[in-house]
Each structure stands twice: as C-alpha cells, then as structure tokens.
Write a protein that holds these residues in place. Structure first.
Motif, short mmCIF file in Angstrom:
data_model
loop_
_atom_site.label_atom_id
_atom_site.label_comp_id
_atom_site.label_asym_id
_atom_site.label_seq_id
_atom_site.Cartn_x
_atom_site.Cartn_y
_atom_site.Cartn_z
N GLY A 152 35.81 29.08 42.48
CA GLY A 152 36.44 29.80 43.59
C GLY A 152 36.72 28.89 44.77
O GLY A 152 37.77 29.00 45.43
N GLU A 153 35.78 27.99 45.08
CA GLU A 153 35.99 27.06 46.19
C GLU A 153 37.15 26.11 45.91
O GLU A 153 37.95 25.80 46.81
CB GLU A 153 34.70 26.27 46.43
CG GLU A 153 33.57 27.14 47.00
CD GLU A 153 32.26 26.38 47.06
OE1 GLU A 153 32.22 25.24 46.53
OE2 GLU A 153 31.29 26.92 47.60
N HIS A 154 37.30 25.67 44.66
CA HIS A 154 38.43 24.80 44.30
C HIS A 154 39.75 25.55 44.48
O HIS A 154 40.73 25.02 45.02
CB HIS A 154 38.31 24.32 42.86
CG HIS A 154 37.40 23.12 42.69
ND1 HIS A 154 36.09 23.13 43.04
CD2 HIS A 154 37.67 21.87 42.22
CE1 HIS A 154 35.55 21.95 42.78
NE2 HIS A 154 36.49 21.16 42.28
N GLY A 193 44.97 28.86 46.29
CA GLY A 193 44.87 30.03 45.43
C GLY A 193 45.97 30.17 44.44
O GLY A 193 46.05 31.12 43.70
N GLY A 194 46.94 29.28 44.36
CA GLY A 194 47.99 29.39 43.36
C GLY A 194 49.21 28.62 43.78
O GLY A 194 49.46 28.35 44.95
N SER A 195 50.04 28.20 42.88
CA SER A 195 51.24 27.42 43.18
C SER A 195 52.35 27.92 42.30
O SER A 195 52.57 27.47 41.20
CB SER A 195 51.00 25.92 42.95
OG SER A 195 52.14 25.20 43.27
N VAL A 200 42.07 40.07 43.47
CA VAL A 200 41.63 40.21 42.07
C VAL A 200 41.09 38.89 41.56
O VAL A 200 40.07 38.83 40.85
CB VAL A 200 42.80 40.71 41.19
CG1 VAL A 200 42.33 40.84 39.74
CG2 VAL A 200 43.31 42.04 41.70
N LEU A 201 41.75 37.79 41.90
CA LEU A 201 41.28 36.47 41.45
C LEU A 201 39.91 36.16 42.02
O LEU A 201 39.05 35.60 41.34
CB LEU A 201 42.30 35.41 41.86
CG LEU A 201 42.05 34.00 41.29
CD1 LEU A 201 42.02 34.04 39.78
CD2 LEU A 201 43.09 33.02 41.78
N ARG A 202 39.70 36.52 43.30
CA ARG A 202 38.38 36.28 43.88
C ARG A 202 37.32 37.11 43.15
O ARG A 202 36.19 36.65 42.95
CB ARG A 202 38.39 36.64 45.36
CG ARG A 202 39.21 35.70 46.22
CD ARG A 202 38.95 35.93 47.70
NE ARG A 202 39.90 35.19 48.52
CZ ARG A 202 40.97 35.72 49.10
NH1 ARG A 202 41.21 37.01 48.94
NH2 ARG A 202 41.78 34.96 49.81
N ILE A 220 37.39 37.99 40.00
CA ILE A 220 37.16 37.37 38.69
C ILE A 220 36.27 36.14 38.82
O ILE A 220 35.33 35.93 38.05
CB ILE A 220 38.50 37.00 38.04
CG1 ILE A 220 39.31 38.28 37.73
CG2 ILE A 220 38.28 36.19 36.76
CD1 ILE A 220 40.71 38.00 37.26
N LEU A 221 36.59 35.32 39.81
CA LEU A 221 35.89 34.04 39.95
C LEU A 221 34.59 34.15 40.72
O LEU A 221 33.85 33.17 40.83
CB LEU A 221 36.81 33.02 40.65
CG LEU A 221 38.12 32.70 39.93
CD1 LEU A 221 38.95 31.73 40.74
CD2 LEU A 221 37.84 32.13 38.55
N GLY A 222 34.28 35.32 41.24
CA GLY A 222 33.03 35.48 41.98
C GLY A 222 33.03 34.79 43.32
O GLY A 222 31.98 34.41 43.82
N ALA A 223 34.20 34.58 43.91
CA ALA A 223 34.30 33.91 45.21
C ALA A 223 34.44 34.97 46.28
O ALA A 223 35.49 35.59 46.44
CB ALA A 223 35.49 32.96 45.23
#
Length: 798
Positions: A744-746, A752-754, A787-789, A791-794
């Motif tokens: 999540g930190e990365h 968060g996306g490109s 949603v991505l956060r 999933i990744l637990g961030a």
C-alpha cells in the motif's frame, strides 16, 4: 475354605449383610472398610464378573497400583470388550483387598461377562474408537448416563424424576437433603454414623426410590430385562455361598441393587430368568487405567466428574479437607508462577465455608471450593481454574499392574521396549523431541511408527520446522487405556510388533489403496524399519503406477517418497529401492502434466496449482539436476500456453521466476499480455492469484510488476471489476499484514495508478518505473483508490 454345614443346621444361623454402596465413592469405601472390620465375614461377595476371580489375587501384589481396570474381551473378536475400573477409593477395591488380606472366600457375583458380550452383537467397537466401558457393577443403573454433579436447591428438575433416580440414586438423595456433594452426604449419613444399621437404612431408602422410579424396562447394554437378570445372578450367588457353609456373608453391591438382594424370594424364579442365556468365550486381564478415563468426559458410562477430588476425600477426611485441598491448589499455582500467598488460602477457606452456609449446605463441597478458587486464587478469572480442574479435580494419574498379569505377547514386547527405551506411559500429554542422529532416538522413532501402523496412536507426529526438520522428529505422546484392546486385537497379526505391523501392511495392500496411500505406507514402513513390508508396498506401487493415467495421483504420490529418499540417510534407512521408482515417477508426471491441464474449472485449477507447488518442492528435495531440468521444462511449456487456466499458468510463471529462469523483461511482457485490455479480466485475476500465491514479496522487489497490476486495475470496467474483486481480495488477504502495508505504501508513493503507462485505456501496454509524474484522471482515481486501499490493507487518510 469353611466346610459345608451339617444337614440339620438351621438356616437362621447364616448372616447375610447387604452393603449398598456408591461406585467409586470415597465415603462408601471407608464405610465398607469399617463395616467389614466389624462384621468379620467369612465370605465377601463383590459385584463384578465371575470370570475375574482367578485374577483377583493380583490385587494384593506390591506392584499393583490403582487406578487399574479389569479388561474383558471376546476371545475371537477383541474389539468387543468391557472395562471394569477400580481406584483406591472404589468400595469394591477395598472389599477385594480386605478379603485377600484376611484370607476369606472372595467371589464376583455379577452376570458373567460371557453372557454380557454375547447379548450385545451390535456393540462391536469400531476401529480407532475406545471400547464400550462398564462399571464394576456392569453398567450404571438402568444403563443411563450418570447425572453428574447434582443441581442446586433451585433445580428445575422434577422432585421424583425416574431417570435421575436410576442414574445416580445417592446423588438424588443428597440433593433432596440439600447437600452439594453426594460423597460428603454419604459420609454424614453412613460413615459418621457407621455400623450395619446405616447400610440397612440405605437399603430402605433405595427400596423407596425404586418404587418411585417404577420398573426399569430397557437398558442400552443388552435390551429388556438385563437388570433383572443381573440381580437374579447375584441372588443365586448369595444362595450358593450359604450352601457352601459360609455363615457370615458380606455382599458389596451398588446401592440400587441392595433391596433386590435383601429380599431373595424363591430360587426357581431366578433360575428360570437365567436359563438359556447365550455365552461367548471371553478373556480377562488387568490393565492400567487413568483418572482422566474415569471422568464423564471420557465417555465411560459409570464415571465420575472429579476423580482427583474423590481421591483427596478418601485420603483426607474430617475438618481439614478444605484446608488441605486449597493448600494443594496453591502449591500447583505457585509451580506455574502464579503468586499465591497463605492469606489467599485462608480467605478461600473462609469463602468456601460462607458459600456453603448461604446455600444451605451442611458442609462445603467441590462447587464451593471451585467458586472460592475462582474468586480468591484466580482473582475472578477462569485461567487458574482450568489448570486446577485438569491437574487436581480430574487428576493426571496412571496406574500400573504387575508383570505377572496375563497378557498377549505383543503387549509384553511393547512393555519391554518401553522399559528399554525409557518411554514409560504417562497419564498426561507431553512432547518428545527425537534427534535421529542418536541410536536411542532412532529406536524410539521406529517403535512409534510401528505402533502407528498398528492403529495405536500413542504418539502423533508433528511437523519439525526449520533446520531441525532434517534430523528431528517431534511426537506428541498421550497414552490411553483402550490401547490395551488395540494391542490384543493386533496380536492376531503376529506375536511381535514388527511381524504384526508387516502383516497389517500386507492386509492393507490387498485392499488396493490409492497411489497416495501406497506412498504413505511405503514411507511409514521405511521409518518403522520393516523391509518386508517396504518390498511388498513398493511392488504394489510399481504395479499401480505403471497403469495409472491420472497425473494428479502421480503428483500426490511423489512428495512422500521424495521426503523418504532425502532424509533416509539421516535415519540409516536403506532407501535404494525407492530411488529408481522416484525417477520414473517424475518422468511420468512430466509427460502427463500437459494433458492434466485441459478444461479445468476454478476448483480443479486451484487443486492442480497446489500439486504443482508440492511436486516442485519434492523435486527440489531430490537435488538431481536431470529431474529438475525436466520438471522446469514442463512448467515453462505450460506457462506460455493461453488455453490453460490462469491459476495454473500464473503459478508456473511464479515458480520459474523464483528459480531465476525468467528475465525481468520477459516476466513484464507476459504480465502485460495477460492483463491487457482485450484479455478477460476474470482470467487476468486468476493469473494474478496463481502468480502471487501466498506471498506478495515479488511486488515489493519489482516495482514494474506492481505498476502493471496497478495500471490494469485502473483500466478494468466497473462491472468487470465487481466480478474480479472476490478473487483479488482472496489473493491479497493471504499476504502477511506487513507485506500488505508495504504494498500500500508503494502504491501511495507513485500515485495509486498510471492510466497512461498501464495496459488500460490510453496506455501503451507497458509500464515505466521512471515516469511517476504522469497526470492522473481525478474522477477515475477517486473511484478506484478506496477499493484498492481496502484490498491492500492500506488505511489512513489520503
């Protein structure tokens, strides 16, 4: 033995004293001791199987230490068995010891076990389950399970519940009298008053209870009328003792039976009731018993909830019972590094006595002691209470029997091996760490593996992790008394452990088990040092493997054999006959794998991916370059196919990547193709699940891969994203929390996306790690980032 009476002597000169007792009752045991000392009988009749009489002299042997049990089993089918446990506080045990010490006639007068086992054809003990047990009285009255500790004065049970009365009549009387402990009640009404008059009063009370309970129709043990036949048998035994000339006869029986034995009636009616009973040849012996198996929780039909407490009551009676018990409790807790002072013990004694007074109990019993222990010694928590229950209330005690006790050769060999290897059975459980470089520990390992083959689970193998796994075995040991039955049953296979285990393996081979089972048999037989069994199992394996067309079976069969081949040298085991089979097995797996991946659904693909992992680990254990090369070549051919389930190809790709067989650029190309916009999102999610498996470290070490997944997620359509979300959540949820946080930190660091660099709309199909500053679409970012956060637990504000 006394001579017979003259023909003209009057029957009135014979005295028959019926001593109704509570089985396994400390108060009952002391009362019987006192009554026998006063009565000085010339014959002692004890409720128990008559076939046991030749074994009773061993009860006086110096090496006989209760708890022990009489084990009786059908000679032609040992699984049909019954246990008759005895403890130091069993009234029957004290009666037997009295008769042996005073050298008076001793008889067991219950229904013969030959009839009991013959009358229960549907009660065979299934393999791996403990045998049915019966009390020294055969079964608890009416065959019902014991009621346990009696309820309090506010119990909702009916005042004259027939089931409760039959299951434990003395507990019912104690409850009616307001006692919290049936044994303390028995002490008050029997022992403290003493004499035969107290037993006469108990007989009268039981007569009233039997009348209130009504007829006892059915019992689980042998059907209708079983209790009536038992009592008829006991009455006939009393008549036989008087005919033999005994003038002072003492009968020790369950209190429930006392009225039926006091009024004997005509002998012809009892003879008719016993006529025509079927018989079965039985064998009896003594076996060690444990307090744990005496408790209700073990499934023993006439057990008690607190054998350790009853042992304490028997050994310490009078005004110091509470103080000594709580002192013992304090000592136990101190040994476990729980700070307990003398003041704690004093306050706990006061609280127990106060609780008894508040509850209207004449004396504090185990319920009051339990509450006082929890409140004072445990400071309101149940942690200490659980320890006290396990160690003291139930107790960890294992009895012993003398070497002169009859036994089968298999049992005798096991006892010799236990002494030689210093592995005497214990009542509690313990872990045994074996260093297989030592000859003594290798012998211990062989013994435990042989017992495992025989179905005797004294030791349960635990996985040894890390470097210890190459030359260590971890066993969890717990001896159970019913293993005595298993040894008797296994004796039909041979007179030694090696012979019986070999014969049992041969029998299992005739059942044509699956290949995976065959390999387990081969491995266990090798570890048990049974060369004949290994040869037979290997021959069966070769025959089955030669015609097996299912690659999944072959893959399941390889790992156990690879472990045996890898670690056989540590155990000094000859594994040469395994090596050739393993080579052929790997070759057949390599050939069959391309056919095994066709038309897989999600569940089948998950199963095959797991098998691929296990086979890869097994090939790595073998440390043979030619096998590893062939296997990795098969994986490479699968990883590049587009007609195979993504879970499988993703797993193959990850194994090749971890082995250093894929260049980073090639891995990025394959992931880009799999996650391209024209590719099915569900297939892409399956590939990611297979590739990542249970570890996301690869994403932390290769930011290009992380950007590819990030860009792919940014470009997935809304409806498709909902479809693949469960797969993604399942994948990322298997990662350790630290990995999820770092991922999540990365993602947060590079935005968060490109969408312009990923495979999504407007992207080039490749990702660039050196272009983190590309413009983002705020609306699309706002949709996907929460949603991505998740999933990744961030977590945390953004």
């Amino acid at each position: 033995m006394p001579q017979g009476r003259p023909a003209g002597e009057r029957e009135s000169t014979v005295s028959v004293s019926i001593l109704g007792i509570r089985h396994h009752g400390p108060g009952s045991a002391r009362s019987v001791e006192q009554a026998l000392t006063e009565l000085k009988p010339d014959a002692v009749l004890v409720e128990g199987p008559p076939e046991a009489e030749p074994l009773l002299t061993l009860a006086a042997h110096p090496d006989m230490h209760p708890p022990v049990a009489l084990l009786g089993y059908a000679s032609d089918e040992p699984r049909r068995a019954a246990f008759y446990p005895f403890t130091c506080f069993s009234p029957e045990w004290q009666a037997i010891r009295y008769a042996l010490t005073e050298r008076v006639a001793l008889r067991m007068i219950d229904l013969p076990l030959a009839h009991v086992l013959a009358a229960r054809p549907d009660r065979a003990i299934p393999a791996g389950e403990p045998p049915a047990s019966v009390s020294p009285a055969g079964v608890s009255p009416a065959g019902e399970p014991p009621a346990g500790e009696p309820a309090g004065p506010d119990s909702s049970r009916p005042a004259a519940d027939p089931d409760m009365i039959r299951s434990d009549p003395i507990a019912w009387l104690a409850e009616a009298a307001g006692h919290g402990d049936p044994e303390r009640f028995w002490e008050d009404v029997v022992e403290h008053r003493g004499g035969e008059q107290a037993f006469a009063a108990i007989t009268d009370a039981m007569a009233a209870l039997r009348e209130a309970a009504g007829p006892d129709g059915n019992t689980p043990l042998a059907g209708r009328g079983h209790e009536a036949r038992r009592e008829a048998q006991m009455r006939q035994a009393i008549r036989r003792a008087t005919r033999e000339g005994h003038e002072r006869v003492a009968v020790i029986c369950g209190a429930w039976h006392a009225p039926a034995l006091a009024r004997r009636g005509p002998a012809s009616a009892d003879a008719a009731l016993l006529k025509g009973l079927t018989r079965r040849k039985v064998t009896l012996t003594w076996v060690p018993w444990t307090y744990d198996r005496l408790s209700y929780r073990s499934g023993y039909g006439a057990g008690i909830t607190s054998p350790g407490w009853y042992d304490h009551l028997y050994r310490h009676h009078g005004g110091q019972v509470l103080v000594l018990w709580l002192a013992k409790t304090a000592r136990l807790l101190r040994e476990e590094d729980i700070g307990i002072s003398s003041a704690h013990v004093i306050e706990a004694v006061r609280l127990a006595e106060a609780l008894a007074a508040l509850r209207g109990r004449p004396l504090a019993g185990l319920p009051e002691l339990t509450d006082a222990t929890r409140a004072v010694l445990g400071e309101g928590a149940d942690t200490a209470l659980a320890l006290v229950h396990e160690r003291l209330v139930v107790g960890q005690v294992l009895g012993s029997v003398p070497a002169e006790a009859p036994t089968v050769p298999l049992q005798a060999e096991l006892e010799r091996e236990q002494r030689r290897l210093r592995m005497r059975p214990e009542a509690g459980a313990r872990d045994l760490d074996l260093d297989l470089r030592r000859p003594l520990d290798r012998d211990r390992s062989r013994l435990l593996h042989r017992l495992t083959l025989l179905g005797i689970g004294w030791g349960e193998a635990r996985e040894a992790s890390g470097a210890r796994g190459t030359f260590h075995e971890i066993w969890h040991l717990q001896w159970q008394p019913e293993y005595a039955v298993s040894l008797v049953e296994a004796s039909r296979y041979g007179s030694t452990l090696a012979e019986a285990a070999t014969a049992l393996v041969s029998e299992r081979l005739r059942a044509e088990p699956p290949l995976a089972t065959l390999t387990e048999l081969v491995g266990t037989a090798l570890l048990a040092d049974l060369p004949d069994a290994v040869g037979a199992a290997m021959a069966a394996f070769e025959r089955r493997a030669a015609v097996a067309a299912d690659a999944a079976q072959l893959m399941d069969a390889l790992p156990p054999l690879a472990r045996v081949l890898r670690y056989g040298n540590v155990r000094e085991t000859d594994v040469s006959q395994v090596a050739d089979i393993v080579v052929g097995l790997v070759a057949r797996i390599v050939v069959g794998l391309p056919l095994a991946v066709s038309a897989l659904d999600d569940d089948a693909a998950a199963g095959l991916a797991g098998r691929i992992d296990r086979v890869d680990a097994a090939v790595g254990l073998l440390e043979r370059d030619e096998l590893r090369a062939g296997w990795r070549g098969a994986l490479a051919s699968l990883a590049g196919r587009t007609d195979v389930h993504g879970r499988v190809t993703g797993r193959c790709t990850r194994i090749l990547h971890d082995a250093g067989l894929l260049e980073p650029a090639e891995l990025g190309r394959r992931m880009s193709l799999t996650l391209s916009p024209g590719h099915d999102p569900a297939a892409g999610a399956a590939w990611i699940e297979g590739f990542l498996g249970r570890s996301g470290l690869v994403l932390l070490h290769d930011e290009t891969l992380l950007r590819l997944i990030d860009g792919w997620l940014s470009g997935v359509r809304g409806d498709a994203f909902t479809q693949i979300l469960p797969v993604l959540r399942r994948t990322f949820s298997t990662f350790p929390a630290g990995e999820r946080r770092q991922i999540g930190e990365h993602v947060r660091r590079f935005g968060g996306g490109s969408s312009h660099n990923g495979p999504g709309p407007g992207g080039t199909g490749t990702a660039s790690a050196d272009a983190p500053g590309e413009a983002l679409d705020p609306e699309r970012t706002a949709v996907v980032l929460p949603v991505l956060r998740l999933i990744l637990g961030a977590g945390g504000p953004q």
